[in-house]
Write a protein that holds these residues in place. Structure first.
Motif, PDB file in Angstrom:
ATOM      1  N   CYS A 103      34.848  50.935  39.166  1.00  0.00           N
ATOM      2  CA  CYS A 103      35.337  49.684  38.594  1.00  0.00           C
ATOM      3  C   CYS A 103      36.281  50.035  37.450  1.00  0.00           C
ATOM      4  O   CYS A 103      37.439  49.649  37.451  1.00  0.00           O
ATOM      5  N   ARG A 127      40.960  53.570  43.729  1.00  0.00           N
ATOM      6  CA  ARG A 127      41.065  52.466  42.775  1.00  0.00           C
ATOM      7  C   ARG A 127      40.426  52.899  41.458  1.00  0.00           C
ATOM      8  O   ARG A 127      39.658  53.862  41.403  1.00  0.00           O
ATOM      9  N   LYS A 132      40.800  46.274  31.743  1.00  0.00           N
ATOM     10  CA  LYS A 132      39.714  45.534  32.379  1.00  0.00           C
ATOM     11  C   LYS A 132      39.618  44.094  31.889  1.00  0.00           C
ATOM     12  O   LYS A 132      39.518  43.854  30.684  1.00  0.00           O
ATOM     13  N   PRO A 133      39.614  43.155  32.819  1.00  0.00           N
ATOM     14  CA  PRO A 133      39.437  41.749  32.430  1.00  0.00           C
ATOM     15  C   PRO A 133      37.938  41.450  32.301  1.00  0.00           C
ATOM     16  O   PRO A 133      37.282  41.179  33.284  1.00  0.00           O
ATOM     17  N   GLU A 165      44.709  47.588  38.140  1.00  0.00           N
ATOM     18  CA  GLU A 165      45.057  46.217  37.740  1.00  0.00           C
ATOM     19  C   GLU A 165      46.053  46.187  36.583  1.00  0.00           C
ATOM     20  O   GLU A 165      45.961  46.968  35.643  1.00  0.00           O
ATOM     21  N   GLN A 183      47.508  45.820  41.049  1.00  0.00           N
ATOM     22  CA  GLN A 183      46.550  44.766  41.397  1.00  0.00           C
ATOM     23  C   GLN A 183      46.693  43.595  40.427  1.00  0.00           C
ATOM     24  O   GLN A 183      46.724  43.780  39.213  1.00  0.00           O
ATOM     25  N   GLY A 185      44.461  40.738  39.267  1.00  0.00           N
ATOM     26  CA  GLY A 185      43.037  40.421  39.334  1.00  0.00           C
ATOM     27  C   GLY A 185      42.813  38.936  39.588  1.00  0.00           C
ATOM     28  O   GLY A 185      43.711  38.104  39.422  1.00  0.00           O
ATOM     29  N   ALA A 186      41.567  38.642  39.990  1.00  0.00           N
ATOM     30  CA  ALA A 186      41.211  37.272  40.343  1.00  0.00           C
ATOM     31  C   ALA A 186      41.530  36.284  39.214  1.00  0.00           C
ATOM     32  O   ALA A 186      42.031  35.185  39.452  1.00  0.00           O
ATOM     33  N   ARG A 187      41.253  36.717  37.983  1.00  0.00           N
ATOM     34  CA  ARG A 187      41.454  35.797  36.841  1.00  0.00           C
ATOM     35  C   ARG A 187      42.922  35.522  36.571  1.00  0.00           C
ATOM     36  O   ARG A 187      43.254  34.595  35.843  1.00  0.00           O
ATOM     37  N   LYS A 208      44.556  39.477  44.369  1.00  0.00           N
ATOM     38  CA  LYS A 208      43.189  39.003  44.601  1.00  0.00           C
ATOM     39  C   LYS A 208      43.136  37.482  44.548  1.00  0.00           C
ATOM     40  O   LYS A 208      43.922  36.846  43.830  1.00  0.00           O
ATOM     41  N   ARG A 238      37.842  38.290  47.347  1.00  0.00           N
ATOM     42  CA  ARG A 238      36.851  38.968  46.503  1.00  0.00           C
ATOM     43  C   ARG A 238      35.695  38.057  46.113  1.00  0.00           C
ATOM     44  O   ARG A 238      34.957  38.339  45.179  1.00  0.00           O
ATOM     45  N   HIS A 273      32.744  42.987  44.515  1.00  0.00           N
ATOM     46  CA  HIS A 273      32.772  41.776  43.674  1.00  0.00           C
ATOM     47  C   HIS A 273      32.307  40.556  44.464  1.00  0.00           C
ATOM     48  O   HIS A 273      31.789  39.601  43.894  1.00  0.00           O
ATOM     49  N   GLU A 299      33.709  49.560  45.215  1.00  0.00           N
ATOM     50  CA  GLU A 299      33.460  50.246  43.941  1.00  0.00           C
ATOM     51  C   GLU A 299      32.446  51.381  44.134  1.00  0.00           C
ATOM     52  O   GLU A 299      31.382  51.188  44.728  1.00  0.00           O
TER      53      GLU A 299
HETATM   54  C1  PEP Z   1      38.179  44.747  39.790  1.00  0.00           C
HETATM   55  O1  PEP Z   1      38.702  44.976  40.910  1.00  0.00           O
HETATM   56  O2  PEP Z   1      37.610  45.608  39.114  1.00  0.00           O
HETATM   57  C2  PEP Z   1      38.154  43.354  39.315  1.00  0.00           C
HETATM   58  C3  PEP Z   1      38.008  43.082  38.031  1.00  0.00           C
HETATM   59  O3  PEP Z   1      38.245  42.471  40.316  1.00  0.00           O
HETATM   60  P1  PEP Z   1      38.370  40.866  40.286  1.00  0.00           P
HETATM   61  O4  PEP Z   1      39.666  40.577  39.621  1.00  0.00           O
HETATM   62  O5  PEP Z   1      38.312  40.518  41.728  1.00  0.00           O
HETATM   63  O6  PEP Z   1      37.183  40.355  39.501  1.00  0.00           O
END
Ligand code: PEP
Ligand code: MN
Length: 338
Positions: A103, A127, A132-133, A165, A183, A185-187, A208, A238, A273, A299
């Protein structure tokens, strides 16, 4: 709108249609099919009736309406599937692509050990999160540029292309310098200024799905990238938020199958995820492949109990080797060693 040229349309007739589309205030997107040329008239402020009138132009077979709000990502415009090439790894080319790694990148040793192990088990890409979000500002936020350097070193060592990301517009340049694929990310799926900037970057994008995004919103986010000039986009399901709390998210595999119908872009699934539970990674990986996923992102951590993020959903190194066997993915042979 789409202008389908007839099989025997001449270059002159095609160019005429392209010119007319531009004159009418639209962008012209030319898709060269095996048998005929399709020209998309894309935009919101053009003169539609004049495009409809192109039915009467020489070499035009038909003019049809694109029924979805997303255009360039739609299979109506482009039947042939997009294959995204990430430094030689082809996503959407028919083989299930497996992207694996931690991760978060936590140290050079942790990343190198993981990279070598996942490569030995047959992974196609590495990956690892550098930025990190995290839901809480007190949680580990990633090693930033230092992690990017470790990722590049791990890639040089193993030959695996890397995806990581990019969280903010300010980091796009530095991440693009180190990563083979960026990447979203989802957020950040609907961070439109980030998407616009990434549309100008000459690197493939892994987009994502947002935790609360509909399929339409997800494809419209991808549309930003294509409309801005970056056609190398792979989508990743995801998991979404639902009323279910037994899994971290609800991995929406119907969306994987649906997006394959609606779009020519390749689709991956992220069972890590998507479920939050290590024990569900193997069954949901198989299910994703059965639903038509072009790849998986998994992961993996050398010691999940010590992971600084997402330990409970991470496979350990032997666990990943077993998953790859279960998926029927043979480790790549080292030609030099053979
Ligand atoms: C990730 O891939 O580590 C991640 C934070 O993914 P997501 O944006 O899908 O939560
Ligand atoms: Mn994670």
């Amino acid at each position: 709108m789409i202008v389908n040229m007839s099989n025997n349309a001449t270059a002159e007739e095609i160019n005429h249609v392209i010119e007319r589309i531009k004159e009418c205030g639209f962008q012209a997107h030319v898709v060269q099919g095996e048998e005929r040329t399709i020209i998309g008239a894309v935009g919101s402020s053009g003169r539609r009736s004049e495009i409809e009138a192109l039915r009467a132009a020489p070499g035009v077979a038909e003019v049809i309406q694109i029924s979805h709000p997303f255009k360039l990502v739609s299979r109506q415009l482009r039947q042939a599937r997009t294959v995204v090439d990430v430094r030689g790894t082809k996503i959407g080319g028919g083989d299930l692509v497996v992207i694996a790694g931690p991760c978060s990148v936590e140290s050079r040793e942790q990343l190198m050990e993981t990279a070598q192990a996942v490569k030995a088990s047959g992974a196609n890409m590495l990956r690892g999160g550098a930025y990190k979000p995290r839901t809480s500002p007190y949680d580990f936020q990633g090693l930033g540029v230092e992690a990017l350097r470790f990722l590049r070193d791990a890639s040089n060592e193993t030959g695996l292309p890397i995806v990581t990301e990019v969280m903010s517009e300010a980091d796009v340049e530095i991440v693009a310098e180190y990563a083979d694929m960026l990447q979203v990310g989802a957020r950040n799926m609907q961070n439109f200024s980030l998407l616009r900037k990434l549309a100008t970057v000459p690197k493939p994008i892994l987009l994502k799905r947002g935790p609360s995004a509909t399929v339409k919103e997800w494809l419209l986010a991808a549309e930003y990238l294509l409309a801005g000039g970056n056609a190398n986009v792979a989508l990743c399901e995801r998991g979404i938020k639902t009323f279910e709390t037994a899994t971290r998210n609800t991995l929406d595999l119907a969306a994987v199958a649906l997006v394959k119908e609606l779009s020519h872009l390749p689709v991956l699934a992220d069972p890590s995820h998507g479920t939050g539970l290590r024990s569900l990674i193997t069954p949901m990986s198989k299910a994703a492949a059965a639903a038509g996923a072009d790849g998986l992102i998994i992961e993996v951590h050398p010691c999940p109990e010590r992971a600084l993020s997402d330990g409970p959903q991470s496979l350990d190194l032997p666990g990943f080797a077993v998953l790859m066997k279960d998926l029927g993915k043979e480790p790549l042979r080292d030609v030099k060693a053979a």
